[in-house]
Design an enzyme around this catalytic site. Structure first.
Site, PDB file in Angstrom:
ATOM      1  CE1 TYR A   1      -4.009  -1.690   6.091  1.00 29.10           C
ATOM      2  CE2 TYR A   1      -3.347   0.448   5.237  1.00 29.10           C
ATOM      3  CZ  TYR A   1      -3.731  -0.969   5.190  1.00 29.10           C
ATOM      4  OH  TYR A   1      -3.851  -1.374   3.909  1.00 29.10           O
TER       5      TYR A   1
ATOM      6  CB  SER B   1      -0.916  -0.053   1.165  1.00 33.75           C
ATOM      7  OG  SER B   1      -1.397   1.179   1.438  1.00 33.75           O
TER       8      SER B   1
END
Length: 326
Positions: free
Chosen positions: A156, A132
């Site tokens: 995250y 990501s």
């Protein structure tokens, strides 16, 4: 497209995270191209695009969790898997902040389980692992290029930095045919996480309610249409199968636009002919303020370019939710 279909015809392909936003559309694209698709599914999600489009009726389904390495090894062996797309992850930033351990287990342990299983499975010829843009952390120099250090600081972001580095390690150390994708915020029909800005905004407008913005609306993000994502993943797997020198390499995929949350919500309001004013709550924490990617490497090395503009992607997305929520 004809070449694409020749490559994928009857190719045994495993997808983890197939009920998610990208996973559903990627499964659909692979099934349409003739691949022999196997989906590793933990939870049954009846409203997912995978089920709603009836794609699930065209694929093999293995029920289980990516934290179960024995299950992954059995699946790779019994279905003689050639290509692996590892997408399964806990992807919600707020959940990661509240419950970091489950996020670390799914995103980090799940990744090493998949890669170690692939290392022990000689039939596997290419693996694409979803990282990501969050893996880069908060950087002063933008846009992010693939050489930018991976410096996630919040749960995250850290889980994605670790996912990314583990995949690179398996590629460089063991010669495993694995490549990494780093994309911005996916959007598109089928996203059922209503606290995300695109589906949440569209649902609110359809209900004649003010769309909620959790931040101050000035956060800048890189929004990437999900069908573009599916096509990019397939292209990368094809190139990796043909060229093992790409093992351990990361690729950014992006429309290379800088859009604030307020601007995105404004575009959706305009498309839906709504005069509602956003409800800006300024409650977000542990999130990066400014992110966007350079896709130069993908263009140069893979010959990649996006298929949809932001406007086209939003048009298709609004249409999907109008049908879904009517």
């Amino acid at each position: 497209m004809a070449e694409n279909e020749r490559f994928w015809r009857d190719r045994p392909t495993l997808i983890t995270g197939a009920t998610g936003l990208l996973g559903s559309w990627l499964t659909r694209s692979l099934a349409s191209a003739g691949a022999d698709v196997v989906c590793l599914v933990r939870d049954w999600v009846p409203k997912s695009e995978l089920v709603r489009s009836r794609t699930i009726e065209c694929v093999n389904v293995v029920r289980g969790d990516i934290r179960d390495r024995d299950l992954i090894e059995r699946t790779l062996a019994e279905y003689e898997i050639d290509t692996v797309f590892h997408l399964a992850a806990q992807t919600i930033v707020g959940i990661a902040n509240r419950n970091p351990l489950s996020t670390f287990e799914s995103n980090i342990q799940g990744t090493w389980n998949v890669l170690e299983s692939c290392r022990r499975s000689p039939a596997v010829k290419s693996i694409v692992v979803a990282s990501s843009d969050k893996a880069y952390g908060d950087q002063d120099r933008l846009p992010y290029a693939e050489e930018t250090p991976l410096e996630g600081r919040h749960p995250y972001d850290v889980s994605k930095s670790c996912t990314d580095l583990i995949a690179q390690a398996y590629g460089k150390t063991y010669g495993l045919p694995v490549a990494v994708t780093r994309c911005g915020n996916f959007y598109g029909g089928g996203d059922l996480n209503w606290n995300r800005i695109v589906p949440g905004t569209i649902r609110s407008i359809l209900r004649a309610e003010r769309p909620v913005i959790r931040s101050d609306g000035k956060f800048v993000r890189d929004y990437f249409y999900v069908e573009d994502g599916a096509a990019a993943y397939m292209l990368l797997a094809e190139r990796l199968t043909e060229d093992r020198s790409l093992s351990g390499t990361a690729f950014n995929f992006s429309n290379e636009l800088q859009i604030t949350v307020l601007d995105l919500v404004g575009q959706i309001l305009e498309k839906m002919n709504s005069s509602l004013a956003p409800d800006v709550r300024n409650e977000a924490s542990n999130e990066i303020r400014h992110q966007y990617l350079s896709a130069q490497r993908a263009r140069d090395v893979l010959g990649w370019s996006p298929l949809f503009t932001l406007e086209q992607g939003l048009d298709r997305t609004v249409g999907w939710y109008r049908d879904f929520l009517k």
